[in-house]
Design a protein around this motif. Sequence first.
Motif, PDB file in Angstrom:
ATOM      1  N   LEU A  76      15.163  41.572  29.390  1.00  0.00           N
ATOM      2  CA  LEU A  76      14.255  41.624  30.536  1.00  0.00           C
ATOM      3  C   LEU A  76      14.450  40.436  31.476  1.00  0.00           C
ATOM      4  O   LEU A  76      14.249  40.553  32.681  1.00  0.00           O
ATOM      5  N   LEU A  80      15.199  40.704  35.422  1.00  0.00           N
ATOM      6  CA  LEU A  80      14.480  39.961  36.453  1.00  0.00           C
ATOM      7  C   LEU A  80      15.443  39.178  37.346  1.00  0.00           C
ATOM      8  O   LEU A  80      15.290  39.160  38.577  1.00  0.00           O
ATOM      9  N   TRP A 143      15.859  50.053  37.936  1.00  0.00           N
ATOM     10  CA  TRP A 143      14.704  49.151  38.008  1.00  0.00           C
ATOM     11  C   TRP A 143      14.333  48.897  39.463  1.00  0.00           C
ATOM     12  O   TRP A 143      15.206  48.549  40.261  1.00  0.00           O
ATOM     13  N   ARG A 148       9.272  43.323  40.408  1.00  0.00           N
ATOM     14  CA  ARG A 148       9.818  42.080  39.857  1.00  0.00           C
ATOM     15  C   ARG A 148       8.733  41.043  39.562  1.00  0.00           C
ATOM     16  O   ARG A 148       8.832  40.318  38.571  1.00  0.00           O
ATOM     17  N   ASP A 150       5.626  41.697  38.716  1.00  0.00           N
ATOM     18  CA  ASP A 150       4.956  42.198  37.522  1.00  0.00           C
ATOM     19  C   ASP A 150       5.760  41.829  36.275  1.00  0.00           C
ATOM     20  O   ASP A 150       5.200  41.384  35.265  1.00  0.00           O
ATOM     21  N   LEU A 151       7.080  41.988  36.349  1.00  0.00           N
ATOM     22  CA  LEU A 151       7.939  41.640  35.220  1.00  0.00           C
ATOM     23  C   LEU A 151       7.922  40.137  34.965  1.00  0.00           C
ATOM     24  O   LEU A 151       7.879  39.691  33.817  1.00  0.00           O
ATOM     25  N   ARG A 152       7.939  39.354  36.023  1.00  0.00           N
ATOM     26  CA  ARG A 152       7.896  37.892  35.874  1.00  0.00           C
ATOM     27  C   ARG A 152       6.611  37.476  35.127  1.00  0.00           C
ATOM     28  O   ARG A 152       6.633  36.630  34.238  1.00  0.00           O
ATOM     29  N   TRP A 165       7.328  47.016  28.139  1.00  0.00           N
ATOM     30  CA  TRP A 165       7.069  46.865  29.573  1.00  0.00           C
ATOM     31  C   TRP A 165       7.349  48.165  30.322  1.00  0.00           C
ATOM     32  O   TRP A 165       6.558  48.586  31.178  1.00  0.00           O
ATOM     33  N   THR A 166       8.447  48.837  30.003  1.00  0.00           N
ATOM     34  CA  THR A 166       8.760  50.074  30.732  1.00  0.00           C
ATOM     35  C   THR A 166       7.732  51.163  30.460  1.00  0.00           C
ATOM     36  O   THR A 166       7.406  51.947  31.352  1.00  0.00           O
TER      37      THR A 166
END
Length: 201
Positions: A76, A80, A143, A148, A150-152, A165-166
């Motif tokens: 992940l 990112l 992706w 991004r 949200d992923l961070r 996460w996915t």
Amino acid sequence: MIPPGVILAGGLARRMGGGDKGRLMLGGQSLLSHVITRLRPQVSALALNANGDPARFADLGLPVLPDGVADHPGPLAGVLAGLDWAAVQGASHIVTAAADTPFFPPDLVNRLTRAAEMQGAQIALAATPGPHKVLRHPTFGLWPVALRDDLREALAGGLRKVVLWTDRHGAASAMFPATPFDPFFNVNTPDDLAVAEGMVP
């Protein structure tokens, strides 16, 4: 719009004894070379996610994107890094591929994009049929740059498992046939490399 691609090579390759697993030779060329050859025709631009001294990849002629998160938190972090790079390019999505998976399909990007569109999802992951359930291959995905931050935040909160996460975002699955072998077979160990030698066309 054709997305850029990011090859994920930021892992520690512990089961291979460390080092750059993508530099291992298979059928007369490196694993990374196999991956680049398969992915480049499918994407608008190409970058490599890898940590350490980027100069060791200078021969590839690709931008090298290090993880922006410390302590090697997993794929992940590479996703990112790719999303941050793509945002600068003005792209809306990226597609990722693993550096140790030399036989992935030549229509990877088309199928991922189509699955996301048909299932109304922002993210799509590659999948193959297994004996008891569908097997997802989360290092092969589409992706959106829009997620991004949200992923961070998720990584900062300690999340490491890709599918956790996915699944939060209702990721689509793009199904690929697994015959005559799983196209997402990846080289983790010396034994895997020996098997892969027998799979080279």
